[in-house]
Design a protein around this motif. Structure first.
Motif, PDB file in Angstrom:
ATOM      1  N   GLU A   1      -8.254  24.229  -9.989  1.00  0.00           N
ATOM      2  CA  GLU A   1      -7.257  23.051  -9.480  1.00  0.00           C
ATOM      3  C   GLU A   1      -8.289  21.981  -9.131  1.00  0.00           C
ATOM      4  O   GLU A   1      -7.500  20.604  -9.538  1.00  0.00           O
ATOM      5  CB  GLU A   1      -7.131  23.695  -7.972  1.00  0.00           C
ATOM      6  N   ILE A   2      -9.482  22.012  -8.979  1.00  0.00           N
ATOM      7  CA  ILE A   2     -10.305  20.638  -8.764  1.00  0.00           C
ATOM      8  C   ILE A   2     -10.325  20.272 -10.155  1.00  0.00           C
ATOM      9  O   ILE A   2     -10.233  18.776 -10.316  1.00  0.00           O
ATOM     10  CB  ILE A   2     -11.615  21.068  -8.100  1.00  0.00           C
ATOM     11  N   LEU A   3     -10.795  20.624 -11.204  1.00  0.00           N
ATOM     12  CA  LEU A   3     -10.818  20.289 -12.511  1.00  0.00           C
ATOM     13  C   LEU A   3      -9.533  19.738 -13.049  1.00  0.00           C
ATOM     14  O   LEU A   3      -9.658  18.963 -14.051  1.00  0.00           O
ATOM     15  CB  LEU A   3     -11.529  21.560 -13.630  1.00  0.00           C
ATOM     16  N   GLY A   4      -8.492  20.467 -12.724  1.00  0.00           N
ATOM     17  CA  GLY A   4      -7.120  19.977 -13.391  1.00  0.00           C
ATOM     18  C   GLY A   4      -6.973  20.714 -14.719  1.00  0.00           C
ATOM     19  O   GLY A   4      -6.021  20.356 -15.479  1.00  0.00           O
ATOM     20  N   SER A   5      -7.824  21.788 -14.959  1.00  0.00           N
ATOM     21  CA  SER A   5      -7.567  22.581 -16.187  1.00  0.00           C
ATOM     22  C   SER A   5      -8.200  23.879 -16.228  1.00  0.00           C
ATOM     23  O   SER A   5      -8.936  24.296 -15.143  1.00  0.00           O
ATOM     24  CB  SER A   5      -8.416  21.734 -17.342  1.00  0.00           C
ATOM     25  N   ARG A   6      -8.093  24.711 -17.240  1.00  0.00           N
ATOM     26  CA  ARG A   6      -8.554  25.955 -17.061  1.00  0.00           C
ATOM     27  C   ARG A   6      -9.702  26.155 -17.579  1.00  0.00           C
ATOM     28  O   ARG A   6     -10.479  27.189 -18.020  1.00  0.00           O
ATOM     29  CB  ARG A   6      -7.764  26.913 -17.951  1.00  0.00           C
ATOM     30  N   ASN A   7     -10.808  24.913 -18.031  1.00  0.00           N
ATOM     31  CA  ASN A   7     -11.852  24.974 -18.518  1.00  0.00           C
ATOM     32  C   ASN A   7     -13.004  25.314 -17.598  1.00  0.00           C
ATOM     33  O   ASN A   7     -13.878  24.494 -17.279  1.00  0.00           O
ATOM     34  CB  ASN A   7     -12.256  23.410 -19.073  1.00  0.00           C
ATOM     35  N   VAL A   8     -12.760  26.385 -16.834  1.00  0.00           N
ATOM     36  CA  VAL A   8     -13.705  26.582 -15.797  1.00  0.00           C
ATOM     37  C   VAL A   8     -14.159  28.001 -16.300  1.00  0.00           C
ATOM     38  O   VAL A   8     -13.521  29.317 -16.448  1.00  0.00           O
ATOM     39  CB  VAL A   8     -13.094  27.028 -14.351  1.00  0.00           C
ATOM     40  N   TYR A   9     -15.578  28.396 -16.319  1.00  0.00           N
ATOM     41  CA  TYR A   9     -16.280  29.518 -17.218  1.00  0.00           C
ATOM     42  C   TYR A   9     -17.240  29.986 -16.045  1.00  0.00           C
ATOM     43  O   TYR A   9     -17.973  29.608 -15.509  1.00  0.00           O
ATOM     44  CB  TYR A   9     -16.902  29.184 -18.437  1.00  0.00           C
ATOM     45  N   PHE A  10     -16.937  31.466 -15.767  1.00  0.00           N
ATOM     46  CA  PHE A  10     -17.693  32.541 -14.988  1.00  0.00           C
ATOM     47  C   PHE A  10     -18.863  33.113 -15.960  1.00  0.00           C
ATOM     48  O   PHE A  10     -18.321  34.018 -16.898  1.00  0.00           O
ATOM     49  CB  PHE A  10     -16.848  33.586 -14.346  1.00  0.00           C
ATOM     50  N   GLN A  11     -19.838  32.654 -15.714  1.00  0.00           N
ATOM     51  CA  GLN A  11     -21.130  33.489 -16.413  1.00  0.00           C
ATOM     52  C   GLN A  11     -20.875  33.628 -18.062  1.00  0.00           C
ATOM     53  O   GLN A  11     -20.705  34.627 -18.464  1.00  0.00           O
ATOM     54  CB  GLN A  11     -21.466  34.976 -15.855  1.00  0.00           C
ATOM     55  N   PRO A  12     -20.643  32.539 -18.643  1.00  0.00           N
ATOM     56  CA  PRO A  12     -20.092  32.647 -20.102  1.00  0.00           C
ATOM     57  C   PRO A  12     -21.301  33.144 -20.897  1.00  0.00           C
ATOM     58  O   PRO A  12     -22.555  32.812 -20.569  1.00  0.00           O
ATOM     59  CB  PRO A  12     -19.831  31.237 -20.622  1.00  0.00           C
ATOM     60  N   PRO A  13     -20.890  34.028 -21.720  1.00  0.00           N
ATOM     61  CA  PRO A  13     -21.850  34.518 -22.818  1.00  0.00           C
ATOM     62  C   PRO A  13     -22.499  33.502 -23.551  1.00  0.00           C
ATOM     63  O   PRO A  13     -21.785  32.423 -23.859  1.00  0.00           O
ATOM     64  CB  PRO A  13     -21.053  35.733 -23.685  1.00  0.00           C
ATOM     65  N   ASP A  14     -23.615  33.619 -24.192  1.00  0.00           N
ATOM     66  CA  ASP A  14     -24.148  32.698 -24.832  1.00  0.00           C
ATOM     67  C   ASP A  14     -23.352  32.545 -26.329  1.00  0.00           C
ATOM     68  O   ASP A  14     -22.688  33.484 -26.750  1.00  0.00           O
ATOM     69  CB  ASP A  14     -25.456  33.212 -25.705  1.00  0.00           C
ATOM     70  N   GLY A  15     -23.073  31.401 -26.805  1.00  0.00           N
ATOM     71  CA  GLY A  15     -22.380  30.968 -27.984  1.00  0.00           C
ATOM     72  C   GLY A  15     -20.779  30.532 -27.561  1.00  0.00           C
ATOM     73  O   GLY A  15     -20.031  30.318 -28.282  1.00  0.00           O
ATOM     74  N   THR A  16     -20.389  30.713 -26.268  1.00  0.00           N
ATOM     75  CA  THR A  16     -19.081  30.499 -25.838  1.00  0.00           C
ATOM     76  C   THR A  16     -18.939  29.068 -26.249  1.00  0.00           C
ATOM     77  O   THR A  16     -19.947  28.240 -25.569  1.00  0.00           O
ATOM     78  CB  THR A  16     -19.028  30.559 -24.313  1.00  0.00           C
TER      79      THR A  16
END
Length: 106
Positions: free
Chosen positions: A18-33
């Motif tokens: 909601e803060i960002l205004g998009s779904r570009n929020v990543y929880f502990q993304p794996p390398d190469g994401t």
């Protein structure tokens, strides 16, 4: 992970989206994401535990939350910094991207 901890983390995910205004929020993304900017990355970094009579009384997880944006004057870091139990850690720039790092107990 208990069910309460998972629900809490998913609640945090929703707040950050909601803060960002998009779904570009990543929880502990794996390398190469492949990240899309602006974005927010967050990882579990610590836990504050309290005991009473040698029994776990309360536990609050700490997350390291990083806002990554090309815009050095982005509004997003301020919104993250205004969350309860959140404190600014540092800022750095790499590859023309601004990184604002926060510690958040949630």
């Amino acid at each position: 992970f208990t069910m309460d901890q998972l629900q809490n983390r998913l609640k945090l995910q929703t707040i950050l989206e909601e803060i960002l205004g998009s779904r570009n929020v990543y929880f502990q993304p794996p390398d190469g994401t492949q990240l899309k900017y602006p974005c927010i990355l967050y990882v579990r970094s610590s836990e504050n535990t309290r005991y009473a009579d040698n029994v776990l009384y309360n536990s609050t997880r700490r997350y390291t939350v990083t806002v990554i944006d090309r815009d050095p004057d982005s509004y997003i870091p301020e919104k993250v910094g205004n969350l309860p139990m959140c404190s600014f850690n540092r800022h750095f720039k790499t590859d023309s991207l601004n990184h604002d790092v926060y510690n958040l107990y949630f």
